[in-house]
Design an enzyme around this catalytic site. Structure first.
Site, short mmCIF file in Angstrom:
data_model
loop_
_atom_site.label_atom_id
_atom_site.label_comp_id
_atom_site.label_asym_id
_atom_site.label_seq_id
_atom_site.Cartn_x
_atom_site.Cartn_y
_atom_site.Cartn_z
N SER A 1 15.84 -29.78 6.04
CA SER A 1 16.07 -29.26 7.39
C SER A 1 16.18 -27.75 7.34
O SER A 1 16.84 -27.19 6.47
CB SER A 1 17.36 -29.85 7.97
N GLN B 1 17.75 -26.19 9.57
CA GLN B 1 19.05 -25.85 10.19
C GLN B 1 20.07 -25.37 9.16
O GLN B 1 20.98 -24.62 9.49
CB GLN B 1 19.61 -27.05 10.96
N SER C 1 9.81 -26.65 8.87
CA SER C 1 10.07 -26.15 10.23
C SER C 1 10.26 -24.63 10.28
O SER C 1 11.17 -24.14 10.93
CB SER C 1 11.30 -26.84 10.84
N ASP D 1 9.42 -31.82 16.02
CA ASP D 1 9.93 -32.42 17.26
C ASP D 1 8.80 -32.69 18.25
O ASP D 1 8.66 -33.79 18.79
CB ASP D 1 10.98 -31.52 17.91
N ASN E 1 11.03 -35.06 7.56
CA ASN E 1 12.34 -34.79 8.17
C ASN E 1 12.55 -35.52 9.49
O ASN E 1 13.66 -35.52 10.03
CB ASN E 1 12.61 -33.28 8.28
N LYS F 1 20.89 -35.56 26.12
CA LYS F 1 21.07 -34.67 24.96
C LYS F 1 20.37 -33.33 25.19
O LYS F 1 20.87 -32.29 24.78
CB LYS F 1 20.53 -35.35 23.70
#
Length: 426
Positions: free
Chosen positions: A170, A172, A198, A314, A337, A412
């Site tokens: 990830s 993030q 990403s 995504d 992922n 969300k």
């Protein structure tokens, strides 16, 4: 459980103004909170993930004023690291964009914090971030399972020097460390292990950090240097771009069904990588027109494509259901992922595509979709995953209805998604 049945949509046409980007909203809120001065954020996303971040900031003593429609937020920064005299427990739902960055930020100041969330959050890995934080002197412990939330953090500050972060699961984790690094004791160098997934999400992070006055040296995504002596300064006004991932459903709908849909709030100069979804759609045969703050999609005859989507995981989900309307095979590759997102999206997508009649091959990091002449009416399970609900709404563009279980899970990121879709459906 609540469900929503969408009847076949004959035609789509119109204009939709996108809600603010989740990725941008939560990054900007956190940096505004760590800044000196006041930031006025406009077009903030009103959704569960943002609410979790705002609730956490309230507990951390951050002052903000939120407009009645919750899209304008004026944040008065604390001018540095958070500190708390009392132990705090922060409940972050299933918001990865709150859990990961806050885990890093709370290591910087004083205080004792427990970060927890919904059951699915406890299944989403955070070990690569925690390992890097510990390397920089942080005191972080796992309260249940090794490498997963909930976490207990005792603020001790982050040391200067070099740390390594595994970027293969990830982006993030890197985003979280990057945003905390300017408030470390000195210059920080982050070395990336493995292939960084990403990358466009890292570009978002670096862009927003710059807007808040911090420069990062990016050495070809292999190493990032955050020079010492920097701090966050409120930029005054901050406009949150429309959410590029949310644009994907409407752009796909026009490409599938004909008519023309214009999405506003995002354009050719977007800082979000997910806008590259439009390029993938164009490769499939859609007609795409770009403006400074809009994208228009028109019908083309869609054909299947074989592509690596590591850069836009995504938005790639929308390609999987768009593939139901394309001629030939569609392959979505290098999306391992997906397995560590709101649900195991590879398994979920394969299961639900088969329900509507598609032939699907699911691999460890890919999915291959072969459409069928006529789709089957099915009840789609959404796995508490907003993107599953929105992706499968596109099935209604066929001659077959589709039933979406738990449609409310779109809260969300896009609470009024189904209303917006209805508005564009003729």
């Amino acid at each position: 459980m609540e469900s929503l049945t969408l009847q076949p949509i004959q035609k789509v046409s119109g204009e939709v103004n996108l809600p603010g980007s989740k990725s941008v909203s939560n990054r900007a809120l956190l940096l505004a909170a760590l800044s000196t001065g006041t930031t006025r954020l406009t077009n903030l996303l009103d959704s569960d993930d943002i609410r979790h971040m705002l609730n956490a900031l309230t507990q951390l003593g951050v002052d903000y004023q939120l407009s009645a429609d919750k899209t304008v937020c004026e944040v008065t920064g604390v001018g540095g690291a958070f500190s708390s005299d009392k132990a705090l427990e922060l409940f972050l739902g299933n918001a990865g964009t709150a859990m990961r960055p806050l885990a890093a930020a709370l290591c910087l100041g004083r205080g004792e914090y427990v970060l927890t969330g919904e059951p699915r959050m406890k299944e989403r890995p955070i070990g690569h971030l925690v390992t890097a934080l510990r390397e920089a002197g942080a005191d972080v412990e796992y309260l249940e399972n090794e490498n997963y939330p909930p976490l207990k953090i005792t603020g001790t500050g982050l040391k200067s020097g070099t740390v390594s972060i595994d970027g293969s699961i990830s982006s993030q984790f890197l985003t979280a460390f990057l945003m905390a690094a300017p408030l470390a004791e000195g210059e920080v160098t982050i070395k990336i292990e493995g292939e960084l997934v990403s990358k466009p999400y890292i570009d978002i992070t670096l862009h927003i950090m710059k807007q808040f006055g911090v420069d990062v040296i990016n050495n070809d995504y292999q190493e990032f240097v955050i020079p010492t002596g920097q701090s966050y300064t409120a930029p005054g006004d901050f406009l949150v771009e429309g959410d590029a991932s949310s644009a994907s459903y409407f752009l796909a709908a026009a490409a599938i069904k004909g008519g023309e849909i214009k999405v506003t709030g995002i354009g050719k100069n977007s800082i979000q990588g997910d806008i590259q979804f439009a390029d993938a759609l164009e490769k499939m045969g859609a007609e795409i027109e770009w403006g400074d703050d809009y994208v228009i999609s028109r019908c083309g005859e869609l054909k299947g494509i074989d592509m690596d989507y590591n850069h836009i995981p995504d938005a790639a989900m929308t390609i999987a259901t768009t593939a139901l309307f394309a001629k030939g095979t569609t392959a979505i590759r290098n999306v391992y992922n997906w397995r560590v997102k709101e649900t195991d999206r590879l398994a979920a997508m394969a299961t639900e595509l088969r329900k509507v009649g598609a032939e699907v091959e699911e691999g460890e990091d890919y999915i291959i979709v072969n459409p069928v002449a006529e789709l089957t009416h099915a009840a789609i399970d959404t796995y508490d995953d907003h993107r599953m609900a929105m992706c499968f709404s596109l099935v209604a563009l066929s001659d077959t209805p589709v039933t979406i279980n738990d449609p409310g899970c779109t809260s969300k990121t896009f609470p009024d998604y189904f209303d917006k879709l209805k508005m564009l459906s003729l």
